[in-house]
Design an enzyme around this catalytic site. Sequence first.
Site, PDB file in Angstrom:
ATOM      1  CB  CYS A  72      27.694  29.147 -52.423  1.00 50.36           C
ATOM      2  SG  CYS A  72      29.217  30.108 -52.400  1.00 50.36           S
ATOM      3  CB  CYS A  73      24.417  26.160 -56.145  1.00 48.09           C
ATOM      4  SG  CYS A  73      25.751  25.424 -57.114  1.00 48.09           S
ATOM      5  CD  GLN A  74      29.532  25.198 -54.579  1.00 49.47           C
ATOM      6  OE1 GLN A  74      28.838  26.103 -54.127  1.00 49.47           O
ATOM      7  NE2 GLN A  74      30.500  25.416 -55.446  1.00 49.47           N
ATOM      8  N   GLY A  75      25.744  23.968 -51.131  1.00 49.12           N
ATOM      9  CA  GLY A  75      25.036  23.531 -49.938  1.00 49.12           C
ATOM     10  C   GLY A  75      23.604  23.113 -50.180  1.00 49.12           C
ATOM     11  CG  HIS A  76      21.015  25.447 -51.583  1.00 50.87           C
ATOM     12  ND1 HIS A  76      20.216  25.594 -50.477  1.00 50.87           N
ATOM     13  CD2 HIS A  76      21.704  26.614 -51.707  1.00 50.87           C
ATOM     14  CE1 HIS A  76      20.393  26.795 -49.952  1.00 50.87           C
ATOM     15  NE2 HIS A  76      21.288  27.427 -50.681  1.00 50.87           N
TER      16      HIS A  76
END
EC number: 2.1.1.37
Length: 307
Positions: A72-76
């Site tokens: 998942c990339c959303q947290g970055h």
Amino acid sequence: MFTAIDLFSGFGGWTRGGKDAGLDVKWAANHWPAAVEWHTKNNPDTQHVCQDLHQADWSTVPKHDVMLASPCCQGHTKARGKAAGNPQHDNSRSTAWAPVQNAEVNRPEFAVIENVPEFMDWILYPAWADAMQRLGYALAPHIVDCADLGVPQHRVRLFMICSRSKAPLHLQLPQCQHVPARDILDFDAGTWSKIEKPGRAESTLLRVKKGRERFGERFIMPYYGSGSGLTGRSLNRPIGTITTLDRWALVRGDEMRMLSADEALAAQSFGPDTKRPDNHRLTMHMTGNAVPPLAGKRVIEALIAAA
């Protein structure tokens, strides 16, 4: 032929790109049933698992030479979630440990981790990199605009090449001619609405005005967000990043419409034969999360050449 698995396989961009580059993608996993359903329809010869990979039994995964993974990339991302203390985004960032767990058990020769460049700014990235290195992997980060790989979209992503080699494996990636947005957009299709109508946001009208001043009667523009600001975007360059929501609008004279699902798929370099849901929102969500297959193909081709 190298064998591969695809973690966080989503709509199947990594799998499609890997297959096009000559990989035998044996196994794909994702926690979202809808994504697994459509990945299966497009890749019936691949074994599928619908599972939270935090809880995977990696000993049951087929042996493989290459691990493809898109945690998942959303947290970055810059847009949201980078700060610690947000439980949702802290949990999404933790998905990056699944490839480490698989590497510990199965020790593939190569792993390619796709994410946003901000992944390397993560407070736990040094620990993540140290874990992979302790497992015998040399790390070579490649930050790439997918437009440079022939994808008709500006999409800057990190491809972390992990190899069981003494030195990091730096790939010789091609520098392709950019594909303009006009090649994937159909201004004669779709359902159009009048730009000047009750309820239209002033910010939208201002974007249209500024876009006309720069590009004439036909152009694209962000319907929300800051991408391309208030100026719109020329059809002679790749479209901006495709996201999981309806973001891009087409302007034609005094009318406009949102980007269609088929155009979004084309912007991501999915082929016209790709099976997809009839539901527009679901298709856009899965498409916006995907690795562009052509970018995946180019990266894997360069990896195979360097192996």
